[in-house]
Design a protein around this motif. Structure first.
Motif, PDB file in Angstrom:
ATOM      1  N   TRP A 406      43.829  63.349 -23.349  1.00 21.81           N
ATOM      2  CA  TRP A 406      43.125  63.130 -24.606  1.00 21.81           C
ATOM      3  C   TRP A 406      42.743  61.657 -24.747  1.00 21.81           C
ATOM      4  O   TRP A 406      41.605  61.320 -25.094  1.00 21.81           O
ATOM      5  N   PHE A 409      39.840  60.895 -22.498  1.00 19.43           N
ATOM      6  CA  PHE A 409      38.546  61.344 -23.011  1.00 19.43           C
ATOM      7  C   PHE A 409      38.092  60.457 -24.172  1.00 19.43           C
ATOM      8  O   PHE A 409      36.899  60.186 -24.331  1.00 19.43           O
ATOM      9  N   GLN A 410      39.040  59.997 -24.973  1.00 21.14           N
ATOM     10  CA  GLN A 410      38.665  59.069 -26.048  1.00 21.14           C
ATOM     11  C   GLN A 410      38.095  57.788 -25.455  1.00 21.14           C
ATOM     12  O   GLN A 410      37.147  57.209 -25.997  1.00 21.14           O
ATOM     13  N   VAL A 412      36.525  57.581 -22.589  1.00 27.83           N
ATOM     14  CA  VAL A 412      35.180  57.898 -22.099  1.00 27.83           C
ATOM     15  C   VAL A 412      34.177  57.792 -23.251  1.00 27.83           C
ATOM     16  O   VAL A 412      33.078  57.287 -23.089  1.00 27.83           O
ATOM     17  N   LEU A 413      34.616  58.248 -24.429  1.00 31.79           N
ATOM     18  CA  LEU A 413      33.701  58.233 -25.575  1.00 31.79           C
ATOM     19  C   LEU A 413      33.397  56.830 -26.072  1.00 31.79           C
ATOM     20  O   LEU A 413      32.468  56.628 -26.848  1.00 31.79           O
ATOM     21  N   SER A 415      32.425  54.536 -24.083  1.00 27.66           N
ATOM     22  CA  SER A 415      31.635  53.844 -23.078  1.00 27.66           C
ATOM     23  C   SER A 415      30.145  53.694 -23.361  1.00 27.66           C
ATOM     24  O   SER A 415      29.498  52.957 -22.634  1.00 27.66           O
ATOM     25  N   PRO A 416      29.544  54.332 -24.384  1.00 26.64           N
ATOM     26  CA  PRO A 416      28.136  53.989 -24.643  1.00 26.64           C
ATOM     27  C   PRO A 416      27.962  52.508 -24.972  1.00 26.64           C
ATOM     28  O   PRO A 416      26.851  51.993 -24.884  1.00 26.64           O
ATOM     29  N   VAL A 427      29.735  57.033 -16.083  1.00 30.58           N
ATOM     30  CA  VAL A 427      30.881  57.403 -16.916  1.00 30.58           C
ATOM     31  C   VAL A 427      30.796  58.844 -17.425  1.00 30.58           C
ATOM     32  O   VAL A 427      31.767  59.597 -17.270  1.00 30.58           O
ATOM     33  N   PRO A 428      29.669  59.289 -18.000  1.00 30.97           N
ATOM     34  CA  PRO A 428      29.661  60.691 -18.421  1.00 30.97           C
ATOM     35  C   PRO A 428      29.803  61.667 -17.263  1.00 30.97           C
ATOM     36  O   PRO A 428      30.457  62.710 -17.409  1.00 30.97           O
ATOM     37  N   GLY A 431      33.308  61.754 -16.497  1.00 31.06           N
ATOM     38  CA  GLY A 431      33.959  62.507 -17.563  1.00 31.06           C
ATOM     39  C   GLY A 431      33.838  64.007 -17.329  1.00 31.06           C
ATOM     40  O   GLY A 431      34.803  64.750 -17.494  1.00 31.06           O
ATOM     41  N   ALA A 432      32.645  64.439 -16.884  1.00 31.97           N
ATOM     42  CA  ALA A 432      32.451  65.861 -16.594  1.00 31.97           C
ATOM     43  C   ALA A 432      33.346  66.292 -15.436  1.00 31.97           C
ATOM     44  O   ALA A 432      33.958  67.366 -15.471  1.00 31.97           O
TER      45      ALA A 432
END
Lengths: 671, 318
Positions: A406, A409-410, A412-413, A415-416, A427-428, A431-432
């Motif tokens: 978790w 994934f946070q 990863v979010l 990274s924009p 990065v996305p 993430g996938a």
């Protein structure tokens, strides 16, 4: 006593036990003595390292011993990062010793295991403590050799000799890479102390080379694809509690080495370095779990799953590097905490699962899942503990595996925010890949648990299995409890990790202990929050409510009967789904591309009474595409050079003469 | 005082989803029957089925272990908790802060994990075939779902469903390519996760074509009732999820009064009815796929999710 002195005393104690064992390893009570002593020392070291980690930021202590290189001495140091990894090492060591107290009695050749077990533990402790390149490499080599000896403990079993050989080659290769990396770090001044390296300026070229060499050196020990080939051979070959240490703990020591050099010694990273680490991590995670999915040997499956987890950790580290390179300190701290949290989690549940595999091995003598089944009836306690491990490693709430995923994934979010286009796309995608790996991990452990412990026994060994001894069970249940605790109280773990992120990234996550109800909140509550404790309480309450109402109002009648199975109730246990058949849909989806998997059906002609046969063909493309050609080239050139060994004296003399003339010519032209 | 009223609203929400879930399934079945010109059973038939199952005795296979008997309750509890975390008629309910969208995905994953294990517990080949196919579908649907989560989180700046719903309900977001992709992907994932046509057929009892039903083949009596109830709840959960993110129309915002809650509840029921009707329409218009076409179907959902996320990484205004 300074923490580092305590740790070094523990290491000395472990080495002392190893020395003592050489004398008494043939004695009957040796097993009990050795494992109780290592248990005591590991617990002491664990206590010391936990105290040092929770003690606060400035708790750094040094020690210089007058051994090693002349005038230099051997430097040892304990800071927050080292303390955390010492907690992981010694927790693994203590639980493996406890497990060994029971499991060790089934060992056919204890004198091959006992001396090396404490030595291996000492080696791992020393690597984490080392504070100069020379001691680091020496301890690293010591750790590798001790574990090699343990891999070779059952050297007569088929496959183990090859496992030991491949391990030795890969370990030497890894050490060579590390040696070169430290050589570059030390620079022309040649100061091997970590303190000096930390201050020194490294040119971008040197930093790039160091990163590549560390990925080769530490990555090969940790099991990064494509350097993972030795791991599924060597880890299962050792006795199960040693497998647990190698898979759950030694790979973490390699990650420690990577973090120490890349984050601590090398200084400010470049952003594209993170792309390399991210991509390698993502690929490793998916490949590792797909290999595991195809596997039917229980211990090899666990070893492949370690590769997946290493990939997850490296991907988080790559994220941390990316954020760090762009000065996003909070996000870097989040990604780094996710990586460290996963290090702890993986050491807990992987040790637990290897202990479970050891228990199955003790009870049935089988590692092949396709001959097991139905063990939940014969070994209820073991199967319960292993179930906890399987749920935890599948990243399902409220257990610990979910928390670190978790957090990742946070991260990863976050990274924009990154400015570089390459990172924005990588990065996305990574993430996938990580999400795919997490989903496949759940599928893989449904398979592992379902085929091994559920269903009907597929053979005599599984039918007559018995529950294992109490020591083993206690070790498994302690780890299972820790998996749950870390899952429902993650805030405490995150706070304990914050001195490390403060020291290394000079940023940290918000203090989690201040959050009401022990929630964890990476950035702000409105963005995301998770509360493992409440999730568990809610699940417990709603399950109890359901049970209460059902038992209050519904029919209690229960009848045992043969399985319905749409009318095929008398089929043999062989008709159950096996590991291979369970994996078949996923093999068809992914395997055709990644493993060149083919199913061959040999169908006899109509009227022929021979059985139809299904043959599955799988290729390890990494082995066939990379290692086999290298091995072939080495073999070919060795054969060719071998001719030089059988020359006549005249030919030798002319060879020496020709060489001399050539060298003189080169020298003449050069100057 | 505020805490108590919050908890009451939360309790009402949890009861509401429980009460509505069988009705939704009954409604979809009724519409499907009418669309193919059958009379169909009453919309309330699922309630009757559940009650009848509860009154029946359980026939347990000889080989079934404790895991088989515990699974229905664990599965039901996990799905119910997940449903409680989704804002249905109001946002900002106290449970909403416990966990976010990623945790909801993982809770549904736990439910499936245990069901798949239970499918293998009895030791027949049908349970195995169901479990094995179910995990294959999940292995593709879960990452697609996570990418959809990423997509929504990047638009709304949060993975917390209440915040997402609040954001989308209260501010002008406009038509966005990424959200459109996420919506299509989410519908595809919802069809797969709920074992609906074209991925699986919830009405079939032909062993070799079914996935979910094969996995729970050995369940009977009260255990089967719990599993069926869990399945009803899951359908409701996915529709609520789509409604709260993409159609937060009239949802009661945090801290508004009872009237807003009543309007929210009314709007929620309308949304469920519309979604149920569309689902029935879609299911009567398509046929079930072969098992090995499913990866392509879900792969498309995965790609849509990834593309949506990538677009947002490239620019926040897509």
């Amino acid at each position: 006593m300074a923490p580092v002195v305590l740790q070094m005393s523990c290491v000395a104690g472990l080495l002392g036990i190893a020395g003592l064992t050489i004398f008494l390893s043939r004695a009957k009570s040796a097993t009990a003595i050795v494992y109780s002593l290592t248990l005591a020392v590991s617990l002491l070291a664990l206590f010391g390292s936990i105290r040092s980690l929770l003690g606060g930021v400035p708790d750094i202590s040094d020690l210089t011993l007058p051994i090693g290189l002349p005038w230099l001495g051997a430097h040892f140091r304990m800071d927050a990062l080292a303390s955390f990894f010492l907690v992981v090492v010694n927790l693994g060591g203590a639980s493996a010793s406890l497990y060994g107290l029971g499991y060790g009695h089934h060992e056919p050749a204890p004198h091959r295991v006992l001396p090396f077990f404490p030595a291996f533990l000492a080696g791992m402790n020393l690597v984490v403590l080392a504070d100069d390149a020379f001691s680091y490499l020496l301890c690293w080599e010591f750790m590798s050799l001790a574990s090699w000896a343990l891999v070779m403990a059952h050297h007569r079993e088929p496959g183990n000799a090859k496992a030991g050989y491949v391990y030795l080659v890969m370990a030497s290769f890894g050490t060579l890479a590390l040696l070169l990396a430290f050589g570059l770090l030390a620079g022309p001044a040649g100061d091997y102390g970590f303190a000096a390296i930390r201050i020194a300026q490294h040119t971008p070229y040197a930093a790039t080379l160091v990163l590549i060499l560390m990925l080769l050196g530490a990555g090969s020990k940790a099991g990064l694809v494509p350097l993972h080939v030795w791991l599924p051979l060597a880890h299962p070959a050792a006795p199960s509690h040693v497998s647990a240490l190698m898979s759950g703990v030694m790979t973490k020591v390699a990650i420690y080495g990577f973090i120490r050099v890349i984050f601590d010694l090398l200084g400010q990273p470049t952003w594209w370095a993170s792309v390399v680490v991210l991509i390698l991590g993502g690929i490793t995670a998916v490949m590792g779990i797909l290999y595991a999915m195809m596997e039917k040997d229980l211990k090899r499956l666990l070893a492949y799953s370690t590769i997946e987890n290493i990939g997850v950790i490296f991907a988080s580290l790559g994220l941390a590097l990316a954020f760090q390179a762009n000065g996003l300190k909070l996000a870097a701290a989040l990604a780094f905490t996710a990586a460290l949290f996963h290090v702890l989690n993986h050491s807990l549940f992987k040790s637990l699962l290897f202990f479970g595999a050891g228990a199955v091995l003790t009870a049935t003598g089988e590692r092949d899942m396709e001959k097991l089944g139905g063990l939940i009836h014969r070994m209820p306690q073991t199967s319960f503990a292993v179930l906890v491990g399987c749920v935890a490693i599948s990243a399902l709430p409220p257990f610990n595996g979910f928390v670190s995923e978790w957090l990742m994934f946070q991260a990863v979010l976050q990274s924009p925010e990154l400015p570089q286009w390459a990172l924005k796309i990588t990065v996305p995608a990574v993430g996938a890949l990580l999400a795919l790996a997490a989903a496949l991990a759940a599928a893989c452990f449904v398979k592992a648990y379902g085929v091994t412990f559920l269903g009907r026994p597929r053979g005599a060994a599984a039918e007559t299995a018995h529950e294992v001894d109490r020591y083993s069970l206690v070790a498994m249940f302690i780890l299972a409890a820790l998996c749950l605790l870390a899952g429902i109280l993650p805030g405490l773990v995150i706070d304990a990790l914050s001195p490390i992120t403060t020291a290394i990234l000079s940023g940290r996550m918000p203090i989690q202990a201040n959050e009401p109800w022990l929630s964890i909140v990476p950035i702000a509550e409105s963005r995301s929050s998770y509360n493992g404790l409440l999730v568990m309480v809610f699940i417990t309450i709603s399950a109890s409510l359901a049970v209460f109402f059902i038992h209050r109002f519904a029919s209690h009648a229960l009848r045992r009967g043969p399985a319905w199975g749409c009318g095929f109730s008398d089929s043999t246990p062989a008709a159950q789904y096996s590991a291979g058949s369970f994996a078949q849909p996923i093999r068809r989806v992914f395997g055709t591309l990644l493993f060149h998997a083919r199913d061959h059906v040999e169908m006899p002609a109509p009227g022929d009474t021979r059985p139809a046969r299904l043959r599955i063909e799988l290729h390890d493309l990494v082995w066939e595409g990379m290692y086999a050609p290298i091995a072939g080239a080495v073999g070919y050139s060795a054969d060719w050079l071998n001719r030089l060994q059988f020359l006549t004296i005249r030919q030798y003399l002319s060879l020496v003469f020709a060489t001399l003339v050539t060298l003189l010519l080169v020298l003449a032209i050069w100057s | 005082m505020v805490v108590i009223s919050d908890i009451i609203v939360q309790g009402v929400q949890m009861l509401l989803v429980l009460l509505l879930a069988p009705l939704l399934t009954g409604f979809v079945r009724k519409i499907k029957a009418r669309l193919v010109r059958r009379q169909g059973a009453s919309m309330f038939q699922p309630y009757r089925d559940l009650l009848r199952l509860l009154r029946k005795e359980v026939v347990l296979a000889d080989n079934a272990s404790w895991l088989f008997r515990v699974t229905p309750y664990v599965t039901f509890a996990a799905i119910w908790v997940a449903a409680a975390l989704v804002p249905t008629f109001a946002t900002g309910l106290p449970f909403n802060w416990t966990a976010d969208l990623i945790a909801i995905v993982a809770l549904l994953g736990s439910a499936r994990f245990f069901l798949a294990l239970a499918g293998m517990d009895v030791g027949t080949s049908f349970g195995g075939i169901g479990s094995s196919r179910e995990v294959m579908i999940a292995a593709l649907a879960e990452p697609a779902m996570l990418l959809i989560v990423f997509c929504m989180a990047l638009v709304a700046g949060s993975t917390q469903l209440s915040t997402v719903a609040n954001f989308l309900a209260s501010s002008y977001v406009g038509l966005r390519v990424s959200l459109g992709m996420a919506l299509i992907a989410l519908i595809m994932v919802a069809l797969a996760e709920n074992a609906r046509i074209p991925v699986d057929n919830p009405a079939t009892h032909l062993e070799l074509t079914m996935v979910h039903e094969a996995m729970v083949l050995e369940y009977s009596g009260r255990h089967l009732a719990m599993i069926e109830f869990g399945a009803f709840l899951k359908l409701l959960l996915y529709i609520s999820l789509i409604a709260c993110v993409f159609l937060p129309w009239k949802i009661a915002l945090f801290g508004t009064g009872p009237l807003a809650y009543a309007i929210g509840a009314g709007a929620y029921i309308v949304k469920l009815a519309v979604a149920g009707f569309l689902l029935a329409l879609f299911e009567t218009a398509t046929a079930k796929m072969r098992v090995f076409r499913i990866p392509q179907f879900l792969g498309a959902a995965l790609m849509l999710g990834l593309l949506g996320t990538l677009l947002l990484f490239v620019s926040r205004s897509f």
